[in-house]
Design a protein around this motif. Structure first.
Motif, PDB file in Angstrom:
ATOM      1  N   ALA A  62       0.714  -1.153  -0.008  1.00 13.70           N
ATOM      2  CA  ALA A  62      -0.024  -0.106   0.023  1.00 13.70           C
ATOM      3  C   ALA A  62       0.852   1.346   0.062  1.00 13.70           C
ATOM      4  CB  ALA A  62      -0.927  -0.002   1.267  1.00 13.70           C
ATOM      5  N   ALA A  63       1.826   1.262   0.982  1.00  9.52           N
ATOM      6  CA  ALA A  63       2.826   2.312   0.896  1.00  9.52           C
ATOM      7  C   ALA A  63       3.325   2.802  -0.437  1.00  9.52           C
ATOM      8  CB  ALA A  63       3.881   2.217   1.949  1.00  9.52           C
ATOM      9  N   ILE A  64       3.823   1.607  -1.280  1.00 11.32           N
ATOM     10  CA  ILE A  64       4.663   1.687  -2.166  1.00 11.32           C
ATOM     11  C   ILE A  64       3.498   2.280  -3.311  1.00 11.32           C
ATOM     12  CG2 ILE A  64       5.558   0.410  -4.427  1.00 11.32           C
ATOM     13  CD1 ILE A  64       7.637   1.098  -2.578  1.00 11.32           C
ATOM     14  N   ALA A  65       2.546   1.724  -3.435  1.00  8.84           N
ATOM     15  CA  ALA A  65       1.434   1.804  -4.434  1.00  8.84           C
ATOM     16  C   ALA A  65       1.125   3.594  -4.230  1.00  8.84           C
ATOM     17  CB  ALA A  65       0.322   1.316  -4.275  1.00  8.84           C
ATOM     18  N   ILE A  66       0.771   3.801  -3.258  1.00  4.30           N
ATOM     19  CA  ILE A  66       0.436   5.501  -2.973  1.00  4.30           C
ATOM     20  C   ILE A  66       1.551   6.361  -3.085  1.00  4.30           C
ATOM     21  CG2 ILE A  66      -0.288   7.024  -1.135  1.00  4.30           C
ATOM     22  CD1 ILE A  66      -1.730   4.703   0.344  1.00  4.30           C
ATOM     23  N   ALA A  67       2.712   6.100  -2.745  1.00  2.52           N
ATOM     24  CA  ALA A  67       3.946   6.945  -3.058  1.00  2.52           C
ATOM     25  C   ALA A  67       4.185   7.058  -4.585  1.00  2.52           C
ATOM     26  CB  ALA A  67       5.024   6.118  -2.388  1.00  2.52           C
ATOM     27  N   SER A  68       3.750   5.905  -5.048  1.00  5.95           N
ATOM     28  CA  SER A  68       3.670   5.928  -6.790  1.00  5.95           C
ATOM     29  C   SER A  68       2.843   6.946  -7.432  1.00  5.95           C
ATOM     30  CB  SER A  68       3.528   4.717  -7.432  1.00  5.95           C
ATOM     31  OG  SER A  68       4.691   3.870  -6.970  1.00  5.95           O
ATOM     32  N   ASP A  69       1.490   6.812  -6.921  1.00  3.79           N
ATOM     33  CA  ASP A  69       0.580   7.796  -7.357  1.00  3.79           C
ATOM     34  C   ASP A  69       0.810   9.247  -7.133  1.00  3.79           C
ATOM     35  OD1 ASP A  69      -0.853   5.584  -8.179  1.00  3.79           O
ATOM     36  OD2 ASP A  69      -2.450   5.529  -6.472  1.00  3.79           O
ATOM     37  N   CYS A  70       1.467   9.353  -5.873  1.00  6.70           N
ATOM     38  CA  CYS A  70       1.776  10.842  -5.553  1.00  6.70           C
ATOM     39  C   CYS A  70       2.993  11.332  -6.252  1.00  6.70           C
ATOM     40  CB  CYS A  70       2.072  10.818  -3.750  1.00  6.70           C
ATOM     41  SG  CYS A  70       0.815  10.483  -2.614  1.00  6.70           S
ATOM     42  N   ALA A  71       3.857  10.414  -6.633  1.00  6.49           N
ATOM     43  CA  ALA A  71       4.867  10.928  -7.718  1.00  6.49           C
ATOM     44  C   ALA A  71       4.475  11.210  -8.917  1.00  6.49           C
ATOM     45  CB  ALA A  71       6.165   9.914  -7.361  1.00  6.49           C
ATOM     46  N   ARG A  72       3.551  10.633  -9.217  1.00  4.47           N
ATOM     47  CA  ARG A  72       2.983  11.003 -10.614  1.00  4.47           C
ATOM     48  C   ARG A  72       2.273  12.226 -10.496  1.00  4.47           C
ATOM     49  NH1 ARG A  72       1.946   5.255 -10.429  1.00  4.47           N
ATOM     50  NH2 ARG A  72       3.625   4.059 -11.727  1.00  4.47           N
ATOM     51  N   GLY A  73       1.883  12.812  -9.440  1.00  6.22           N
ATOM     52  CA  GLY A  73       1.225  14.139  -9.268  1.00  6.22           C
ATOM     53  C   GLY A  73      -0.182  14.164  -8.635  1.00  6.22           C
ATOM     54  N   ALA A  74      -0.734  12.738  -8.324  1.00  7.36           N
ATOM     55  CA  ALA A  74      -2.123  12.846  -7.867  1.00  7.36           C
ATOM     56  C   ALA A  74      -2.047  11.570  -6.783  1.00  7.36           C
ATOM     57  CB  ALA A  74      -3.057  12.522  -8.787  1.00  7.36           C
ATOM     58  N   CYS A  75      -2.286  11.679  -5.489  1.00  2.05           N
ATOM     59  CA  CYS A  75      -1.959  10.714  -4.634  1.00  2.05           C
ATOM     60  C   CYS A  75      -3.399   9.862  -4.864  1.00  2.05           C
ATOM     61  CB  CYS A  75      -1.829  11.189  -3.050  1.00  2.05           C
ATOM     62  SG  CYS A  75      -0.455  12.308  -2.844  1.00  2.05           S
ATOM     63  N   GLY A  76      -4.503  10.253  -5.092  1.00  2.00           N
ATOM     64  CA  GLY A  76      -5.858   9.676  -5.289  1.00  2.00           C
ATOM     65  C   GLY A  76      -6.600   9.327  -4.016  1.00  2.00           C
ATOM     66  N   ASN A  77      -7.110   8.247  -3.944  1.00  2.00           N
ATOM     67  CA  ASN A  77      -8.154   8.041  -2.917  1.00  2.00           C
ATOM     68  C   ASN A  77      -7.155   7.091  -2.063  1.00  2.00           C
ATOM     69  OD1 ASN A  77      -9.549   6.904  -0.835  1.00  2.00           O
ATOM     70  ND2 ASN A  77     -11.517   6.868  -2.140  1.00  2.00           N
ATOM     71  N   SER A  80      -8.801   4.354   0.019  1.00  3.59           N
ATOM     72  CA  SER A  80      -9.150   3.038  -0.783  1.00  3.59           C
ATOM     73  C   SER A  80      -8.110   2.104  -1.522  1.00  3.59           C
ATOM     74  CB  SER A  80      -9.999   3.447  -1.945  1.00  3.59           C
ATOM     75  OG  SER A  80     -10.320   2.620  -2.801  1.00  3.59           O
ATOM     76  N   THR A  81      -7.045   2.874  -1.882  1.00  5.37           N
ATOM     77  CA  THR A  81      -5.797   2.020  -2.190  1.00  5.37           C
ATOM     78  C   THR A  81      -5.207   1.218  -1.237  1.00  5.37           C
ATOM     79  OG1 THR A  81      -5.158   3.752  -3.747  1.00  5.37           O
ATOM     80  CG2 THR A  81      -3.453   2.168  -3.343  1.00  5.37           C
ATOM     81  N   ALA A  82      -4.991   1.516   0.054  1.00  2.00           N
ATOM     82  CA  ALA A  82      -4.533   0.980   1.255  1.00  2.00           C
ATOM     83  C   ALA A  82      -5.302  -0.128   1.656  1.00  2.00           C
ATOM     84  CB  ALA A  82      -4.169   2.060   2.398  1.00  2.00           C
ATOM     85  N   THR A  83      -6.683   0.036   1.700  1.00  2.31           N
ATOM     86  CA  THR A  83      -7.604  -0.878   2.136  1.00  2.31           C
ATOM     87  C   THR A  83      -7.590  -2.109   1.003  1.00  2.31           C
ATOM     88  OG1 THR A  83      -9.054   0.599   3.154  1.00  2.31           O
ATOM     89  CG2 THR A  83     -10.101  -1.341   2.504  1.00  2.31           C
ATOM     90  N   GLY A  84      -7.705  -1.795  -0.157  1.00  4.98           N
ATOM     91  CA  GLY A  84      -7.520  -2.746  -1.138  1.00  4.98           C
ATOM     92  C   GLY A  84      -6.281  -3.755  -1.028  1.00  4.98           C
ATOM     93  N   LEU A  85      -5.312  -3.064  -0.944  1.00  5.26           N
ATOM     94  CA  LEU A  85      -4.015  -3.877  -0.970  1.00  5.26           C
ATOM     95  C   LEU A  85      -3.578  -4.667   0.316  1.00  5.26           C
ATOM     96  CD1 LEU A  85      -1.768  -1.384  -2.629  1.00  5.26           C
ATOM     97  CD2 LEU A  85      -2.424  -3.534  -3.472  1.00  5.26           C
ATOM     98  N   VAL A  86      -4.033  -4.056   1.759  1.00  7.72           N
ATOM     99  CA  VAL A  86      -3.958  -4.770   2.755  1.00  7.72           C
ATOM    100  C   VAL A  86      -4.906  -5.958   2.891  1.00  7.72           C
ATOM    101  CG1 VAL A  86      -4.344  -4.478   5.405  1.00  7.72           C
ATOM    102  CG2 VAL A  86      -3.106  -2.658   4.186  1.00  7.72           C
ATOM    103  N   THR A  87      -6.034  -5.715   2.349  1.00  4.39           N
ATOM    104  CA  THR A  87      -7.000  -6.614   2.311  1.00  4.39           C
ATOM    105  C   THR A  87      -6.669  -7.889   1.589  1.00  4.39           C
ATOM    106  OG1 THR A  87      -8.651  -5.111   2.723  1.00  4.39           O
ATOM    107  CG2 THR A  87      -9.574  -7.390   1.829  1.00  4.39           C
ATOM    108  N   SER A  88      -6.110  -7.746   0.379  1.00  6.33           N
ATOM    109  CA  SER A  88      -5.668  -8.841  -0.498  1.00  6.33           C
ATOM    110  C   SER A  88      -4.489  -9.313  -0.259  1.00  6.33           C
ATOM    111  CB  SER A  88      -5.325  -8.003  -1.988  1.00  6.33           C
ATOM    112  OG  SER A  88      -4.353  -7.080  -2.242  1.00  6.33           O
TER     113      SER A  88
END
Length: 341
Positions: A62-77, A80-88
């Motif tokens: 989750a941390a890597i995915a969110i950091a990647s989104d933020c680096a591209r300019g939009a952290c997004g939700n 939701s990103t964290a919940t999906g990856l932690v759950t899976s």
């Protein structure tokens, strides 16, 4: 005498054994609590370690995915990103009677922190008065401007060219005509990123790695790359390792483009100092005649790439960030997990 001894043993042994009946039951009764304690340690504690590992895998992802989104300019939700990856990543833990809570996410500066917890129901420990335990995992990931990397297309461009391309199209769309030299005899310059130094205009093909056995060029901010020496001794505008098949494989990917801010040496063997890295999404190229200057077609973009340098300690968090010069500028960012405390 021997017969008498044997007869005596046969007569006394059954009486002794009869007197010890139930001893095993007493021993088991006395040891049941320690046995249950050992079971709790062997099974329940091992289960907790397994759950924590799975939980850490989820928070890392989750941390890597969110950091990647933020680096591209939009952290997004981020929630939701964290919940999906932690759950899976905790399916097995939940199947083993663990209840995972919703993760919490915090983004500060160029770092994201993800924390998640799970309550694990025990198998044996309830007999000792402990029905469940909570395990927690926290992961942190950061993004920073890329400080070194592999330019899969052996190209370096002037600061002037990058600024000019962005001025022509704020969306980053560009066609880069790759010339043989930095200036082709021109004396055109522009003011460099330091606000004072005059930087030559132009593009340059660079020598590939391993004596041009590879098409790409590895570099680091503050170091120099050299012009492709074959530009003036062969009819090819690129190293022979840059085949059409190889260049075609880059279409639809993001490539690093080093930006120079200083040029030294004679034309044809110039050294170009790397100031920053831009990210270029390659949509196509024009290179039908190998004796012509190739052109790259695509757009400059913000890109998040896995750290090229292995460990977070060797990442330069102070590497040049192009967005500090203009919010519309695009740069390449490295994403990595921070050491876990």
């Amino acid at each position: 005498m021997r017969r008498l001894t044997r007869a005596l043993v046969r007569r006394l042994l059954p009486r002794r054994l009869a007197g010890e009946r139930g001893a095993s039951a007493i021993a088991v009764a006395l040891l049941i609590v320690p046995l249950l304690g050992c079971g709790a340690i062997a099974v329940d504690v091992a289960s907790l370690y397994s759950d924590r590992t799975q939980l850490r895998n989820g928070t890392d992802a989750a941390a890597i995915a969110i950091a990647s989104d933020c680096a591209r300019g939009a952290c997004g939700n981020t929630a939701s990103t964290a919940t999906g990856l932690v759950t899976s990543n905790t399916v097995r833990a939940r199947a083993a009677r663990a209840t995972t809570s919703a993760p919490t996410v915090s983004v500060s500066g160029r770092q994201v922190t993800v924390t998640a917890s799970a309550d694990q129901a025990h198998w044996f420990a309830p007999l000792l008065g402990s029905s469940s335990s909570r395990v927690t995992a926290t992961s942190r990931a950061s993004w920073a401007p890329t400080s070194q990397g592999l330019a899969k297309f052996p190209l370096v461009i002037s600061w002037c060219e990058y600024v000019g391309q962005m001025a022509r199209d704020r969306n980053g769309n560009a066609t880069i005509r790759v010339n043989a030299t930095t200036d082709l005899g021109s004396t055109d310059t522009c003011t460099g990123p330091d606000g004072t130094t005059q930087v030559p205009v132009g593009y340059a093909v660079t020598n590939g790695d391993n004596g041009n056995a590879s098409c790409g060029t590895t570099s680091r901010i503050g170091s120099t790359v050299t012009q492709y020496t074959g530009m003036y001794t062969t009819s090819y505008r690129l190293p022979v390792s840059c085949t059409n098949a190889y260049l075609g494989s880059l279409i639809g990917t993001t490539v690093l483009v080093p930006i120079w801010d200083q040029v030294t040496g004679p034309v044809g063997a110039q050294s170009l100092r790397v100031f920053a890295y831009a990210a270029f999404y390659l949509e196509g190229y024009d290179y039908i005649n190998r004796s012509d200057d190739p052109a790259l077609v695509g757009r400059f973009s913000r890109a998040a790439l896995p750290s090229e340098v292995g460990t977070p300690a060797s990442v330069s968090r102070s590497a040049t960030d192009l967005t500090t010069f203009d919010p519309a500028y695009r740069g390449a960012y490295s994403v990595f997990l921070d050491p876990q405390g």
